[in-house]
Design an enzyme around this catalytic site. Structure first.
Site, PDB file in Angstrom:
ATOM      1  N   LYS A 112       4.522  34.540  -0.270  1.00  0.00           N
ATOM      2  CA  LYS A 112       3.745  35.794  -0.208  1.00  0.00           C
ATOM      3  C   LYS A 112       4.651  36.989  -0.013  1.00  0.00           C
ATOM      4  O   LYS A 112       4.431  38.042  -0.602  1.00  0.00           O
ATOM      5  CB  LYS A 112       2.705  35.718   0.916  1.00  0.00           C
ATOM      6  N   LYS A 194      -0.337  26.104  -7.493  1.00  0.00           N
ATOM      7  CA  LYS A 194      -1.523  25.722  -6.712  1.00  0.00           C
ATOM      8  C   LYS A 194      -2.694  26.646  -7.043  1.00  0.00           C
ATOM      9  O   LYS A 194      -2.489  27.849  -7.201  1.00  0.00           O
ATOM     10  CB  LYS A 194      -1.159  25.856  -5.221  1.00  0.00           C
ATOM     11  N   LYS A 197      -6.743  31.661  -4.221  1.00  0.00           N
ATOM     12  CA  LYS A 197      -7.722  32.750  -4.278  1.00  0.00           C
ATOM     13  C   LYS A 197      -7.095  34.043  -4.765  1.00  0.00           C
ATOM     14  O   LYS A 197      -7.769  34.910  -5.282  1.00  0.00           O
ATOM     15  CB  LYS A 197      -8.293  33.006  -2.879  1.00  0.00           C
TER      16      LYS A 197
HETATM   17  P1  TYM Z   1      -7.280  28.985   3.105  1.00  0.00           P
HETATM   18  O1  TYM Z   1      -8.388  29.928   3.420  1.00  0.00           O
HETATM   19  O2  TYM Z   1      -6.221  29.453   2.182  1.00  0.00           O
HETATM   20  O3  TYM Z   1      -7.856  27.651   2.512  1.00  0.00           O
HETATM   21  C1  TYM Z   1      -8.873  26.900   3.154  1.00  0.00           C
HETATM   22  C2  TYM Z   1      -8.572  25.416   2.998  1.00  0.00           C
HETATM   23  O4  TYM Z   1      -8.493  25.079   1.611  1.00  0.00           O
HETATM   24  C3  TYM Z   1      -7.283  24.365   1.362  1.00  0.00           C
HETATM   25  N1  TYM Z   1      -6.822  24.685  -0.002  1.00  0.00           N
HETATM   26  C4  TYM Z   1      -6.612  23.778  -0.973  1.00  0.00           C
HETATM   27  N2  TYM Z   1      -6.754  22.444  -1.009  1.00  0.00           N
HETATM   28  C5  TYM Z   1      -6.462  21.804  -2.171  1.00  0.00           C
HETATM   29  N3  TYM Z   1      -6.033  22.455  -3.286  1.00  0.00           N
HETATM   30  C6  TYM Z   1      -5.874  23.798  -3.305  1.00  0.00           C
HETATM   31  N4  TYM Z   1      -5.467  24.416  -4.397  1.00  0.00           N
HETATM   32  C7  TYM Z   1      -6.165  24.514  -2.102  1.00  0.00           C
HETATM   33  N5  TYM Z   1      -6.128  25.832  -1.776  1.00  0.00           N
HETATM   34  C8  TYM Z   1      -6.524  25.913  -0.487  1.00  0.00           C
HETATM   35  C9  TYM Z   1      -6.316  24.885   2.409  1.00  0.00           C
HETATM   36  O5  TYM Z   1      -5.240  23.984   2.612  1.00  0.00           O
HETATM   37  C10 TYM Z   1      -7.214  25.005   3.612  1.00  0.00           C
HETATM   38  O6  TYM Z   1      -7.343  23.769   4.269  1.00  0.00           O
HETATM   39  N6  TYM Z   1      -4.295  29.266   7.076  1.00  0.00           N
HETATM   40  C11 TYM Z   1      -5.501  28.651   6.580  1.00  0.00           C
HETATM   41  C12 TYM Z   1      -6.709  28.935   7.449  1.00  0.00           C
HETATM   42  C13 TYM Z   1      -6.555  28.635   8.902  1.00  0.00           C
HETATM   43  C14 TYM Z   1      -6.557  27.341   9.496  1.00  0.00           C
HETATM   44  C15 TYM Z   1      -6.438  27.557  10.907  1.00  0.00           C
HETATM   45  C16 TYM Z   1      -6.638  26.054   8.995  1.00  0.00           C
HETATM   46  C17 TYM Z   1      -6.428  29.548   9.894  1.00  0.00           C
HETATM   47  N7  TYM Z   1      -6.382  28.907  11.105  1.00  0.00           N
HETATM   48  C18 TYM Z   1      -6.394  26.514  11.794  1.00  0.00           C
HETATM   49  C19 TYM Z   1      -6.589  24.977   9.905  1.00  0.00           C
HETATM   50  C20 TYM Z   1      -6.475  25.224  11.290  1.00  0.00           C
HETATM   51  C21 TYM Z   1      -5.780  29.194   5.194  1.00  0.00           C
HETATM   52  O7  TYM Z   1      -5.352  30.271   4.846  1.00  0.00           O
HETATM   53  O8  TYM Z   1      -6.618  28.448   4.462  1.00  0.00           O
END
Ligand code: TYM
Length: 327
Positions: A112, A194, A197
Site C-alpha cells: 500500500k 489478489k 476492494k
Molecule cells: P479486509 O477488510 O481487507 O478483508 C476481510 C477478510 O477478507 C479476507 N480477504 C480475502 N480472502 C480470500 N481471498 C481474497 N482475495 C481476500 N481479500 C480479503 C481477509 O483476509 C479478511 O479476513 N485487517 C483486516 C481487518 C481486521 C481484522 C482485525 C481481521 C481488522 N482487525 C482483527 C482479523 C482480526 C482487513 O483489512 O480485512
C-alpha cells in the site's frame, strides 16, 4: 468452554466474493463451534482517505452483508470498532511494545505504501498495532482470516508474547486460521493479483451485491490462457482461480469437477460458473435487501453488540493498565 473467535472486516465498500469465501462465509458456518466476536473495523478504514458519508454508509452495508451471510446476533457479538473506545487505547499501548522493524516488514504496508508514496499516513504503518489490539482485547484463541491477513495475526501473537514476557500472563496468545481452499481468491482481470476492494478495474472483482448480468459479464471476460482443458493446474492461475470459485460454490470434489468439464472448453465452463455464483449469491442478496428495509434493525444489532463487547474490552484494558503501571 468454547474457544473464542475474533475477526474483522473493513467497511471500505465493494465487499467481494474473496472476502466472503476467505472469511465471512466461514465465520457464519462455524458460529456454533466457537464463541464469536465479529467487528466492522471503521478505524482501520481511515488509514486511507474515506469520504465521511460513504464511510458511514459502508459501515451499514458491511453490517447488513454480514447478517445476510448468516452471522446471527444471537450466537455472535457483532459491533463497530469505533463504538468501543478501548480498541484505540490498547492500540496506543501496544505501539510502545512493537518494534518499528516488525511493522516495516508487513507485506500489506509495503504494497500500500508503494502505491501511495508521500500520502502514506503513520496510521497505515501502525495498522497492525490496532489489529493486534482488536484481537487481544477479547482473549481470542482463533482468528479466521484470508491468507493476506496471516502476517498481521502473527504480529499480534508476537506482541502478546513479548508483553507477557515483560508482565506475566496478561494476554491470551491467538492463532490465525486459514482455509485450505479459497484463502486467496485472485482478481478476475489479473489472476496474479489478489482480489482486492481497492483495485479499480471494472472486471477485477465480483461484488457480493452485483446483479446477475454484471456477474455473467465479469466471469465471461475473466482472464485465462491459451490452453483449452478445464483442469486444476496451479501453473495456469486464471482457470485455477475460476475452478476454485466453482469448487467453493458447488462443494464438489476437484476430480468430479474436472470430469464434468472433460471435453468442454473455457466458454462452457465460464457459463456454468456464472450461474453457480449467481445462484449462490441470490439468497444472500435477498436477505440483505430485506435486512436493510427493516427500520431500526441494524442499529439495534450494533448497539447490542457494542454493549456486549464493551465490558469484555474494559476488563482486558484494566488488566493491561495494572500490568504497565498506568493510572
Ligand atoms: P479486509 O477488510 O481487507 O478483508 C476481510 C477478510 O477478507 C479476507 N480477504 C480475502 N480472502 C480470500 N481471498 C481474497 N482475495 C481476500 N481479500 C480479503 C481477509 O483476509 C479478511 O479476513 N485487517 C483486516 C481487518 C481486521 C481484522 C482485525 C481481521 C481488522 N482487525 C482483527 C482479523 C482480526 C482487513 O483489512 O480485512
Amino acid at each position: 468452554m468454547k474457544k473464542r473467535v475474533f475477526s474483522g472486516i473493513q467497511p471500505t465498500g465493494n465487499t467481494h466474493i474473496g472476502n466472503y469465501i476467505g472469511a465471512t462465509s466461514r465465520w457464519a458456518a462455524e458460529q456454533d463451534i466457537y464463541d464469536n466476536i465479529f467487528c466492522v473495523v471503521d478505524l482501520h478504514a481511515i488509514t486511507e482517505r474515506q469520504d465521511p458519508k460513504e464511510l458511514k454508509a459502508n459501515t451499514r452495508e458491511v453490517t447488513g452483508l454480514l447478517l445476510a451471510a448468516g452471522i446471527d446476533p444471537k450466537k455472535s457479538i457483532l459491533f463497530v470498532q469505533s463504538h468501543v473506545h478501548e480498541h484505540s487505547e490498547l492500540a496506543w499501548i501496544l505501539n510502545c511494545y512493537i518494534p518499528m522493524g516488525w511493522l516495516g516488514r508487513m507485506t500489506q504496508y509495503k504494497e500500500k505504501s508503494g502505491k501511495q508514496k508521500e500520502q502514506v499516513s503513520a496510521g497505515l504503518f501502525d495498522y497492525p498495532a490496532l489489529m493486534a489490539a482488536d484481537i487481544l482485547l477479547y482473549d481470542t484463541n482463533v482468528v479466521p482470516v484470508g491468507e493476506d491477513q496471516k502476517q498481521h495475526v502473527e504480529l499480534a501473537r508476537d506482541v502478546a508474547q513479548r508483553f507477557n514476557n515483560f508482565y506475566g500472563e496478561v494476554f491470551t496468545i491467538p492463532e490465525p486460521k486459514i482455509a485450505d481452499v479459497g484463502a486467496r481468491i485472485m482478481g478476475l482481470d489479473d489472476p496474479n493479483k489478489k482480489m482486492s476492494k481497492s483495485e479499480e478495474g471494472p472486471n477485477h472483482a465480483i461484488a457480493l451485491l452485483d446483479p446477475p448480468d454484471v456477474i455473467r459479464k465479469k466471469i465471461m471476460r475473466a482472464t485465462t490462457d491459451s490452453q483449452t482443458t478445464v483442469v486444476f493446474d496451479e501453473k495456469r492461475p486464471g482457470i485455477y482461480n475460476l475452478l476454485t470459485i466453482y469448487q467453493i460454490f458447488t462443494e464438489k470434489e476437484k476430480k468430479q469437477i474436472e470430469a464434468e468439464f472433460a471435453g468442454k472448453g473455457y466458454g462452457d465452463f465460464k457459463k456454468a460458473l456464472a450461474e453457480v455464483v449467481i445462484e449462490g449469491l441470490r439468497p444472500l442478496q435477498e436477505r440483505y435487501h430485506k435486512i436493510m428495509n427493516e427500520p431500526g434493525y441494524l442499529d439495534s444489532v450494533l448497539a447490542e453488540g457494542a454493549a456486549k463487547a464493551h465490558p469484555l474490552a474494559q476488563k482486558t484494558l484494566a488488566k493491561v493498565h495494572k500490568a504497565v503501571g498506568l493510572g
